[in-house]
Design a protein around this motif. Structure first.
Motif, PDB file in Angstrom:
ATOM      1  N   THR A   1     -10.536  -0.502   5.279  1.00  0.00           N
ATOM      2  CA  THR A   1     -10.314   0.951   5.233  1.00  0.00           C
ATOM      3  C   THR A   1     -10.908   1.521   3.953  1.00  0.00           C
ATOM      4  O   THR A   1     -11.327   0.792   3.054  1.00  0.00           O
ATOM      5  CB  THR A   1      -8.806   1.276   5.291  1.00  0.00           C
ATOM      6  OG1 THR A   1      -8.126   0.583   4.223  1.00  0.00           O
ATOM      7  CG2 THR A   1      -8.209   0.841   6.618  1.00  0.00           C
ATOM      8  N   THR A   2     -10.923   2.843   3.881  1.00  0.00           N
ATOM      9  CA  THR A   2     -11.509   3.514   2.712  1.00  0.00           C
ATOM     10  C   THR A   2     -10.461   4.208   1.858  1.00  0.00           C
ATOM     11  O   THR A   2     -10.775   4.699   0.769  1.00  0.00           O
ATOM     12  CB  THR A   2     -12.559   4.550   3.156  1.00  0.00           C
ATOM     13  OG1 THR A   2     -11.944   5.488   4.064  1.00  0.00           O
ATOM     14  CG2 THR A   2     -13.726   3.872   3.851  1.00  0.00           C
ATOM     15  N   GLU A   3      -9.228   4.311   2.353  1.00  0.00           N
ATOM     16  CA  GLU A   3      -8.143   4.889   1.553  1.00  0.00           C
ATOM     17  C   GLU A   3      -6.826   4.242   1.942  1.00  0.00           C
ATOM     18  O   GLU A   3      -6.683   3.715   3.054  1.00  0.00           O
ATOM     19  CB  GLU A   3      -8.081   6.408   1.714  1.00  0.00           C
ATOM     20  CG  GLU A   3      -7.954   6.881   3.144  1.00  0.00           C
ATOM     21  CD  GLU A   3      -8.045   8.398   3.245  1.00  0.00           C
ATOM     22  OE1 GLU A   3      -7.683   9.089   2.275  1.00  0.00           O
ATOM     23  OE2 GLU A   3      -8.469   8.896   4.300  1.00  0.00           O
ATOM     24  N   LEU A   4      -5.865   4.271   1.041  1.00  0.00           N
ATOM     25  CA  LEU A   4      -4.572   3.644   1.286  1.00  0.00           C
ATOM     26  C   LEU A   4      -3.879   4.288   2.480  1.00  0.00           C
ATOM     27  O   LEU A   4      -3.884   5.512   2.632  1.00  0.00           O
ATOM     28  CB  LEU A   4      -3.680   3.764   0.041  1.00  0.00           C
ATOM     29  CG  LEU A   4      -4.154   3.017  -1.212  1.00  0.00           C
ATOM     30  CD1 LEU A   4      -3.279   3.377  -2.406  1.00  0.00           C
ATOM     31  CD2 LEU A   4      -4.140   1.500  -0.979  1.00  0.00           C
TER      32      LEU A   4
ATOM     33  N   MET B   1       0.824  -1.214   0.000  1.00  0.00           N
ATOM     34  CA  MET B   1       0.000   0.000   0.000  1.00  0.00           C
ATOM     35  C   MET B   1       0.855   1.260   0.000  1.00  0.00           C
ATOM     36  O   MET B   1       0.486   2.282  -0.586  1.00  0.00           O
ATOM     37  CB  MET B   1      -0.955  -0.009   1.199  1.00  0.00           C
ATOM     38  CG  MET B   1      -2.113  -0.985   1.031  1.00  0.00           C
ATOM     39  SD  MET B   1      -3.422  -0.759   2.261  1.00  0.00           S
ATOM     40  CE  MET B   1      -2.644  -1.503   3.699  1.00  0.00           C
TER      41      MET B   1
ATOM     42  N   GLU C   1      -4.699   4.349   5.516  1.00  0.00           N
ATOM     43  CA  GLU C   1      -5.601   4.989   6.480  1.00  0.00           C
ATOM     44  C   GLU C   1      -5.174   4.680   7.908  1.00  0.00           C
ATOM     45  O   GLU C   1      -5.351   5.502   8.819  1.00  0.00           O
ATOM     46  CB  GLU C   1      -7.026   4.489   6.231  1.00  0.00           C
ATOM     47  CG  GLU C   1      -8.088   5.188   7.055  1.00  0.00           C
ATOM     48  CD  GLU C   1      -9.481   4.692   6.726  1.00  0.00           C
ATOM     49  OE1 GLU C   1     -10.164   4.193   7.653  1.00  0.00           O
ATOM     50  OE2 GLU C   1      -9.888   4.774   5.544  1.00  0.00           O
TER      51      GLU C   1
ATOM     52  N   LYS D   1      -5.883  -2.096  -5.426  1.00  0.00           N
ATOM     53  CA  LYS D   1      -6.321  -1.089  -4.459  1.00  0.00           C
ATOM     54  C   LYS D   1      -7.659  -1.468  -3.831  1.00  0.00           C
ATOM     55  O   LYS D   1      -7.809  -1.438  -2.595  1.00  0.00           O
ATOM     56  CB  LYS D   1      -6.423   0.279  -5.130  1.00  0.00           C
ATOM     57  CG  LYS D   1      -6.857   1.388  -4.177  1.00  0.00           C
ATOM     58  CD  LYS D   1      -6.903   2.741  -4.882  1.00  0.00           C
ATOM     59  CE  LYS D   1      -7.394   3.830  -3.922  1.00  0.00           C
ATOM     60  NZ  LYS D   1      -7.447   5.163  -4.586  1.00  0.00           N
ATOM     61  N   SER D   2      -8.632  -1.839  -4.653  1.00  0.00           N
ATOM     62  CA  SER D   2      -9.973  -2.142  -4.113  1.00  0.00           C
ATOM     63  C   SER D   2      -9.933  -3.339  -3.163  1.00  0.00           C
ATOM     64  O   SER D   2     -10.571  -3.321  -2.101  1.00  0.00           O
ATOM     65  CB  SER D   2     -10.961  -2.400  -5.252  1.00  0.00           C
ATOM     66  OG  SER D   2     -10.597  -3.567  -5.970  1.00  0.00           O
TER      67      SER D   2
ATOM     68  N   SER E   1       0.545   4.191  -2.700  1.00  0.00           N
ATOM     69  CA  SER E   1       0.206   5.553  -2.298  1.00  0.00           C
ATOM     70  C   SER E   1       1.095   6.587  -2.980  1.00  0.00           C
ATOM     71  O   SER E   1       0.752   7.772  -3.023  1.00  0.00           O
ATOM     72  CB  SER E   1       0.307   5.700  -0.776  1.00  0.00           C
ATOM     73  OG  SER E   1       1.657   5.656  -0.359  1.00  0.00           O
TER      74      SER E   1
ATOM     75  N   LEU F   1      -8.097  -2.439   0.171  1.00  0.00           N
ATOM     76  CA  LEU F   1      -8.973  -1.661   1.051  1.00  0.00           C
ATOM     77  C   LEU F   1     -10.011  -2.562   1.706  1.00  0.00           C
ATOM     78  O   LEU F   1     -10.329  -2.416   2.892  1.00  0.00           O
ATOM     79  CB  LEU F   1      -9.655  -0.541   0.252  1.00  0.00           C
ATOM     80  CG  LEU F   1      -8.737   0.567  -0.274  1.00  0.00           C
ATOM     81  CD1 LEU F   1      -9.534   1.605  -1.058  1.00  0.00           C
ATOM     82  CD2 LEU F   1      -7.979   1.246   0.865  1.00  0.00           C
ATOM     83  N   GLU F   2     -10.539  -3.506   0.939  1.00  0.00           N
ATOM     84  CA  GLU F   2     -11.502  -4.459   1.509  1.00  0.00           C
ATOM     85  C   GLU F   2     -10.820  -5.341   2.553  1.00  0.00           C
ATOM     86  O   GLU F   2     -11.384  -5.607   3.623  1.00  0.00           O
ATOM     87  CB  GLU F   2     -12.096  -5.321   0.392  1.00  0.00           C
ATOM     88  CG  GLU F   2     -13.205  -6.247   0.881  1.00  0.00           C
ATOM     89  CD  GLU F   2     -13.802  -7.096  -0.224  1.00  0.00           C
ATOM     90  OE1 GLU F   2     -14.446  -8.112   0.108  1.00  0.00           O
ATOM     91  OE2 GLU F   2     -13.619  -6.757  -1.410  1.00  0.00           O
TER      92      GLU F   2
ATOM     93  N   THR G   1      -8.224  -4.661   4.415  1.00  0.00           N
ATOM     94  CA  THR G   1      -7.828  -3.917   5.624  1.00  0.00           C
ATOM     95  C   THR G   1      -9.005  -3.205   6.291  1.00  0.00           C
ATOM     96  O   THR G   1      -8.843  -2.616   7.361  1.00  0.00           O
ATOM     97  CB  THR G   1      -6.746  -2.872   5.267  1.00  0.00           C
ATOM     98  OG1 THR G   1      -7.244  -1.993   4.240  1.00  0.00           O
ATOM     99  CG2 THR G   1      -5.483  -3.552   4.762  1.00  0.00           C
TER     100      THR G   1
END
Length: 854
Positions: free
Chosen positions: A787-790, A743, A792, A778-779, A747, A782-783, A785
């Motif tokens: 989270t909603t952004e790298l 990640m 986070e 990326k998707s 980023s 995020l799923e 972890t």
């Protein structure tokens, strides 16, 4: 502290202060600096807006100039772009210095530092005893390498150091003067450095950072654990590659190695001499005169003159210092004994060599040297030796002491034999630790090691005095898979077994991350190295051998960098971890070890990682068989995706045409060629991993840091084991660190900058292929972890990266604009030269801002 509080602290200590001090640039008395500084924010905003609209870099820059009538002429436009580059380069330095000056405040909540562990141990005698026992066995070895990603010359590093100190106290006058100095100081060399120049650049860190930090850390540990002794082994060791690493670098010769060895000796004596002068100001008592006079003579002579045929003076220096200490204790109430102890500690740590100079050469060069030398043997090897298979070669190798000439071969052969003889002289002048490791890169078979031992025994070394560690380096995915078989052959060889016993029954094995990533992709590289470590550890334990892994880690996650200490803290019981050895490379040296505070923190983290791993009695960090099977299946899927990409005919063409890859050889930061066959056609196997990773990072795509990971996660999902992957991420420190580092790479990528390539007739489909894997990875990350952004989970790190990327966005677009111009239509030689210079100059700032991009 809560995460929001951390971010608030970072905002006040770093962001606000950067905005404040950044305004000082406008007041500097330089050519058109106010005009440049006034226009730059508009240019940056224009770039940001253009990127949001997915415009091509050439369209963004041309439209900016279209707003200003005075920039009609091409020469005026180029002049402003160069001034923007110079301005941004210095903004990056200012941001670095501000972030470093606030380091202790913004990192004050780190609970995985050594201090926190020792604090816990203070109230737990059993734990404290266990830590003490571990410390008496544990060692950390940091090896500074000569890889071409250290962009700040020593003169700039010195300014950064002073600027950081001034920023700690908000000394506005000094800050202003240093920014003026920074404005007038060149950031790059006009000519390529020699290997000695590279060594001198890295010696700056030895002299100004490591000398102070390592002794201070050891003192802290000694004070915490009374009676602990580091006389038999060192807690922290330093290794050095500039001048010794000749793998693929024809500019490193035996004479260069000798000069670097002499430089290291000279600088450590200079450090001692400065400390001794302070000691003289305090110790003005009777009874020490003769000892002080002798030390004055030893330190001065070896600091400022190159002594012919120098000898190891460590014991004599220590004898005189111990004598002074005795007088102070007996006759002067132990006054200033601590000062003497401090110098004694440093002399024990650094000796007369400062850092061990490692020698590295490619196995193919060593094989040729072995073949050429056999013509001079009195006791020739078995007939038809070169045609024998590996088993027959190993059985036929004898270890006779001979004396072959060091001349009469090709240049690499002569260098090999002369360097082997030089290592003996270096040990004589600096002690065994001055140079005691020979690393064989591209090591593929046991005979590579045994034949090298032959070369030593044919060059004046005696079997009973062979004070050398022979270190195989396994790099590619294939070499990693066969490493265990190679080592078992060595462990069962009678001569090698006896040699290891004389070396404390300790074997060092180097594993390279960079080439394995280039070879097999991010996930397969990490997993191949983990598997190789587990197999090699099991093998070593079976044969009763103490194993130390030496990890060739670069700056970015794609080359083994990133959150390095977390790998070691969660290694698990099936991997030897009593000694941590790793390379520190390029701008990672200045970013993580460039100041006392950052170096102290990062070395603490590494020591702490080793201790935490040793103290952990559970098996939580050891993969179960089902977890191994799960990672194996994902790594295989990732590997296939990466290899398929790499074998695409457009892969290398894309990189060569659209990134600054071809221009890296013109950047005057390294004596080392960009690729191993410097005069030949560009081939992926010859391309250095550093250049490979750097080129992708300049494209802002960072392919080696993530490609294939999304495919691997998707495969796991399709196979119905997604919940198991989630559990793995939440329970395994190793797997979590792999994903978090991935990640981090992502980023620092921004595909918006290259969106215009999606319409390119040659590379459009290839670009989409890269972008689709990025989006998929990326998707799913995020799923995974939640989270909603790298990044986070790491808000300060995420904010720091975002700010750095914003500062250098104009540099990225200027670079891509220049590359577009170079690739389009007919241009004059003068235009080509100017555009190439634009490309080259932007590389510096982009890499420096990324801190671990190359």
């Amino acid at each position: 502290m809560k995460l929001s509080q951390k971010e608030a602290l970072f905002a006040s200590e770093v962001v606000t202060r950067f905005e404040l001090y950044n305004s000082l640039f406008l007041t500097l008395p330089f050519y058109r600096v106010k005009h440049t500084g006034t226009l730059l924010p508009f240019f940056t905003s224009h770039c940001e807006e253009g990127v949001k609209q997915n415009l091509a870099p050439s369209d963004i820059i041309e439209s900016f100039f279209g707003q200003y009538e005075q920039y009609v002429q091409s020469s005026d436009r180029v002049d402003l772009l160069f001034r923007f580059i110079q301005y941004i380069e210095r903004q990056v330095v200012l941001f670095d210095a501000i972030e470093d000056s606030a380091f202790n405040k913004t990192n004050s909540t780190e609970e995985n530092a050594l201090g926190f562990l020792l604090q816990q141990a203070a109230s737990d005698p059993e734990m404290k005893a266990e830590i003490k026992k571990k410390l008496e066995e544990f060692s950390l070895r940091l090896v500074l390498t000569a890889h071409p990603t250290q962009f700040y010359p020593g003169r700039v590093l010195a300014i950064i150091t002073d600027l950081t100190d001034a920023l700690k106290t908000n000394d506005i006058n000094t800050i202003n003067l240093l920014l003026q100095q920074l404005g007038k100081t060149p950031f790059f060399n006009k000519s390529k450095p020699t290997p000695v120049d590279e060594a001198a650049s890295l010696v700056w860190f030895l002299e100004n950072v490591f000398y102070k930090v390592i002794s201070a850390l050891q003192k802290e540990v000694e004070n915490e654990f009374e009676g602990i002794s580091f006389n038999q082994h060192q807690l922290i060791e330093l290794g050095f590659w500039p001048g010794g690493d000749r793998d693929g670098n024809p500019n490193v010769t035996c004479q260069i190695t000798k000069e670097v060895s002499e430089l290291l000796r000279e600088i450590i004596f200079r450090c001692y001499y400065r400390d001794f002068r302070d000691l003289k100001r305090r110790i003005t008592f009777r009874g020490v005169e003769s000892f002080m006079a002798r030390l004055q003579e030893l330190f001065y002579q070896n600091s400022f003159t190159r002594v012919e045929n120098p000898v190891d003076l460590q014991e004599e220096i220590l004898e005189n210092l111990e004598a002074i200490k005795g007088v102070l204790q007996r006759a002067h109430d132990s006054l200033f004994v601590d000062n003497v102890d401090d110098l004694i500690r440093k002399v024990r740590i650094f000796g007369c060599y400062f850092a061990s100079l490692d020698i590295r050469q490619d196995s193919r060069v060593l094989r040729k040297a072995h073949q050429a030398a056999r013509a001079f043997l009195k006791n020739p090897v078995v007939e038809g030796y070169d045609e024998l298979d590996e088993d027959q070669k190993v059985k036929s190798i004898t270890f006779n002491e001979e004396d072959v000439p060091s001349e009469g071969y090709d240049s690499l052969g002569e260098d090999t034999f002369q360097t082997i003889r030089l290592m003996k002289r270096m040990q004589y002048s600096g002690g065994e630790k001055a140079s005691h490791r020979f690393i064989i890169s591209n090591c593929q078979r046991a005979s590579d090691i045994l034949q090298l031992i032959n070369l030593f025994l044919w060059s004046g070394w005696k079997k009973d005095e062979l004070n050398i560690d022979f270190v195989p380096l396994f790099e590619t995915v294939q070499d990693l898979s066969s490493a265990s078989a190679v080592m078992e052959t060595l462990y069962t060889n009678a001569f090698y077994k006896e040699h290891l016993l004389k070396r404390g029954n300790k074997q060092i094995i180097m594993l390279g991350f960079s080439d394995s990533t280039k070879d097999g992709g991010y996930l397969m590289a990490n997993w191949s190295i983990y598997k190789a470590k587990a197999e090699l550890t099991s093998l070593a334990r079976r044969y009763g051998i103490q194993l130390a892994f030496f990890d060739g880690r670069g700056g970015p996650p794609a080359r083994g960098g990133g959150k390095t200490h977390r790998f070691y803290a969660t290694m698990g019981k099936e991997i030897a971890n009593d000694n941590i050895q790793l390379t520190i490379q390029g701008q990672t040296i200045s970013s993580q070890y460039g100041s006392f505070d950052t170096a102290h923190h990062n070395i603490e983290q590494m020591i702490n990682a080793g201790l935490v791993n040793a103290l952990d009695k559970s098996d939580k960090n050891t993969f179960s068989q089902s977890q191994k099977d799960l990672i194996e299946s994902m790594a295989s899927a990732s590997h296939k995706a990466f290899v398929d990409l790499r074998e695409d005919p457009l892969f290398l063409k894309y990189l060569e045409k659209l990134s600054p890859l071809k221009h890296l050889s013109h950047i005057n930061i390294s004596s080392r060629p960009v690729k191993r066959n410097s005069g030949g056609e560009l081939k992926l196997e010859d391309l250095r991993a550093i250049s490979f990773v750097t080129a992708w990072s300049q494209l802002k795509q960072n392919i080696p840091g993530f490609f294939g990971v999304g495919t691997a996660l998707k495969t796991a999902k399709e196979n119905g084991v997604w919940e198991e992957v989630k559990v793995l991420y939440n329970t395994s420190g190793q797997f979590k660190t792999m994903m978090d580092n991935c990640m981090m790479s992502m980023s620092k990528a921004d595909f918006r900058i290259t969106t215009h390539l999606s319409k390119d007739k040659d590379f459009g489909a290839f670009w989409y292929r890269l972008k689709e894997e990025y989006d998929l990875t990326k998707s799913l990350l995020l799923e995974l972890t939640g989270t909603t952004e790298l990044l986070e989970q790491y808000p300060v790190e995420r904010r720091s990266i975002a700010l750095r990327e914003k500062i250098v966005l104009p540099l990225v677009l200027i670079q891509h604009y220049a590359l577009q111009q170079l690739n389009e239509g007919e241009i004059s030689d003068d235009q080509r030269s100017v555009l190439s210079k634009l490309v080259i100059r932007t590389v510096y700032g982009i890499v420096n801002a990324g801190r671990n991009l190359a």
